[in-house]
Design an enzyme around this catalytic site. Structure first.
Site, PDB file in Angstrom:
ATOM      1  N   THR A  49       1.499  -1.390  -0.143  1.00 43.45           N
ATOM      2  CA  THR A  49       0.293  -0.422   0.265  1.00 43.45           C
ATOM      3  C   THR A  49       0.744   1.150  -0.176  1.00 43.45           C
ATOM      4  OG1 THR A  49      -0.094   0.338   1.880  1.00 43.45           O
ATOM      5  CG2 THR A  49      -2.205  -1.132   1.818  1.00 43.45           C
ATOM      6  N   CYS A  50       0.201   2.309   0.100  1.00 38.36           N
ATOM      7  CA  CYS A  50       1.270   3.598  -0.077  1.00 38.36           C
ATOM      8  C   CYS A  50       2.243   3.730   0.983  1.00 38.36           C
ATOM      9  CB  CYS A  50       0.173   5.297   0.232  1.00 38.36           C
ATOM     10  SG  CYS A  50      -1.276   4.938   1.299  1.00 38.36           S
ATOM     11  N   ASN A  51       1.439   2.841   2.698  1.00 42.04           N
ATOM     12  CA  ASN A  51       2.382   3.261   3.942  1.00 42.04           C
ATOM     13  C   ASN A  51       2.848   1.993   4.197  1.00 42.04           C
ATOM     14  OD1 ASN A  51       0.383   2.399   4.676  1.00 42.04           O
ATOM     15  ND2 ASN A  51      -0.557   4.352   5.350  1.00 42.04           N
ATOM     16  N   GLN A 116      -9.825   1.789   3.651  1.00 45.59           N
ATOM     17  CA  GLN A 116      -9.451   1.522   2.779  1.00 45.59           C
ATOM     18  C   GLN A 116      -8.612   0.126   1.980  1.00 45.59           C
ATOM     19  OE1 GLN A 116     -10.157   3.779  -0.257  1.00 45.59           O
ATOM     20  NE2 GLN A 116      -8.332   2.526  -1.545  1.00 45.59           N
TER      21      GLN A 116
END
Length: 560
Positions: A49-51, A116
């Site tokens: 994921t983005c993080n 999300q």
């Protein structure tokens, strides 16, 4: 076999490392293939994921598995193993299950409670199924994680503990104010057409922006998202698609831009942002007045002088008491040594009567006694100019970043990115519902472990019943040889009687052994059963393989 996860996230690594370690879709597929090809692992899944970047695997050796998974992550991310290792975390068995379930519930997210991540877990499972790297364990694990996440959101108020990353980012752009009031009437540019960009576009539409322009490298996807917004959104909101080449021109018109692409380089450079601001205001976008350069890392550029002479206020002596006020003893001694050295034109020009090496030495002795020389004269603090109100708001949700971090320094620009979101959410309040979600996670981890342990003994039980059925069949065949005149009716009755006897004898021990095996430490009961009944290990293994094949084929039709 045992579950192992090796990864890094916003909790363990700085954003700069996460940016460099990010994996494209192709890189994730290659990582999955290489993981199952490695000796310790038989199944693999990647949650990127983005993080966070996490590699899940079913391994037969813990230490070898950690070493192999860490090496593979380094190889495929492009970050050297030595640099990556300090930021990696490792979870094993129940702790690995607990970690994924916590992630699915939003407990480990940058913004607690955001939902999300459920879609990202679903995508990860689909990717592993498509690459045929998910077997029984990872299929069960990821499917159950999705169910646990949905249960947490439906049974608790975890949603109130935080917002989605998009909503939180927009709140930061609005400086903590009401997003709807801030967004009303604004023109928005959304760069990218993936899940996060689509969520951003829908959120902006709900907030009441006047226009949404979608740009994407694949124009068809941008057009599709714009059409969905037009069909499902407010009819007063204009939505349209443009190719990526139109982004500079659209940025000049936009009030707010959200970017989340899979690009490996910058999508918006600082120069492009500055040009857009200039296009809106008619004046160059200079550095903001309240952004100052970092202080010098060292002082004393003139013949070893420990002072930064360029910062000495006019009228001060570089050797006088006012110039050295506040120095620590060690620096003061260094200054004294410089003052006692050969004269220079600059030093002589700055000297004033009574300020000499002896005075500096005396001041050093005072500093050694009391710690510091108290300041007797301070320069008046310079007023800090007010930063102008932003005319362009930028939200960068990509990892690696889409927007040049230098845009932070431009007047008229407010940039919120993953790094600033991490800082803003560090002190975010936790809702009371978080404790309830944690209890749900603990209960679900225990239930998952029990189910897995019970499933571990199932092939042995099936093999035992198959052996018993073979014994019954053999004895009935022997009876036919001894009583060839036995009619079918009596033969069937005898066969049924023998089977009932065998079933009754096996029922209690097989039910009990499944119960015992589901408890912690119950893995040894399968071995005991195989030993007591002299079951062939290969027969048990073949039953297990057959069950795995059937179950995996059913699960690979798609995640729940």
């Amino acid at each position: 076999m045992s579950l192992l996860v090796v990864g890094l996230s916003h909790r363990s690594a700085p954003v700069s490392v996460l940016e460099r370690a990010s994996l494209s879709a192709d890189a994730q597929f290659k990582l999955l293939r290489d993981t199952v090809a490695a000796e310790p692992a038989t199944e693999a899944g990647v949650l990127a994921t983005c993080n966070r970047i996490e590699l899940y695997a079913d391994v037969d050796k813990f230490h070898a598995g950690v070493a192999e998974l860490s090496t593979l992550l380094a190889q495929h991310s492009g970050v050297g193993l030595e640099e990556l290792t300090p930021y990696l975390y490792v979870h094993y068995e129940d702790r690995a299950v607990h970690h994924l379930f916590s992630v699915a519930c939003g407990l480990d997210s940058m913004v607690v409670g955001e939902g999300q991540v459920l879609g990202q877990i679903k995508d990860s499972l689909a990717r592993a199924q498509e690459g045929h790297t998910a077997g029984r364990l990872l299929n069960d694990l990821f499917q159950q994680a999705l169910r646990v996440g949905k249960r947490a959101h439906s049974e608790t108020g975890i949603d109130r503990a935080g917002q989605s990353l998009v909503t939180f980012g927009l709140e930061q752009l609005a400086a903590g104010g009401d997003v709807t009031a801030w967004a009303r009437g604004k023109r928005a540019l959304v760069i990218g057409a993936g899940s996060m960009s689509s969520l951003a576009a829908a959120t902006l539409a709900r907030a009441g922006v006047a226009e949404i322009v979608v740009a994407n490298r694949t124009f068809d996807r941008a057009e599709r998202l714009a059409q969905i917004l037009a069909e499902n959104g407010d009819p007063d909101i204009v939505s349209r698609a443009v190719p990526m080449e139109s982004v500079p021109a659209e940025l000049t018109r936009a009030d707010v831009a959200v970017s989340c692409t899979g690009a490996t380089g910058l999508v918006l450079t600082a120069e492009a942002v500055a040009t857009a601001v200039e296009g809106r205001t008619g004046t160059p976008a200079a550095l903001a007045a309240d952004v100052r350069p970092l202080p010098p890392t060292s002082v004393g550029t003139d013949d070893g002088c420990p002072l930064d002479l360029s910062t000495v206020q006019q009228g001060f002596s570089v050797m006088g008491e006012a110039a050295v006020a506040g120095m620590d003893a060690a620096t003061l001694e260094q200054h004294a040594a410089w003052a006692a050295g050969p004269a220079t034109g600059r030093r002589e020009a700055a000297r004033r009567p009574g300020a000499d090496a002896e005075l500096i030495t005396a001041l050093a002795a005072t500093a050694a006694t009391v710690g510091r020389i108290p300041e007797r004269r301070r320069p008046e603090p310079a007023p800090v100019p007010v930063r102008p109100e932003p005319v362009l708001f930028l939200l960068d949700l990509a990892m690696p970043r889409d927007v040049d971090a230098a845009a932070h320094r431009l007047a008229g620009v407010r940039l919120v990115d993953i790094e600033s979101l991490a800082e803003a959410s560090a002190d975010a309040p936790m809702a009371a519902d978080v404790d309830q979600v944690r209890r749900i996670v603990s209960d679900e981890v225990a239930a998952f472990g029990a189910a897995q342990r019970a499933a571990h003994i199932t092939p042995t039980v099936v093999a035992l019943r198959a052996m018993a059925a073979d014994v019954v069949a053999g004895e009935i065949a022997r009876l036919d040889g001894r009583l060839p005149g036995l009619d079918d009716k009596h033969r069937a009755e005898i066969t049924q009687t023998v089977r009932r006897v065998v079933d009754k004898l096996l029922h209690a021990p097989t039910v009990r052994v499944k119960q015992l095996a589901a408890e912690p430490g119950g893995a040894g009961y399968a071995d005991a059963l195989r030993t007591l009944f002299d079951l062939d290990q290969e027969t048990v293994a073949s039953v297990s393989r057959a069950e795995d094949s059937t179950e995996t084929n059913a699960q690979n039709r798609g995640p729940a």
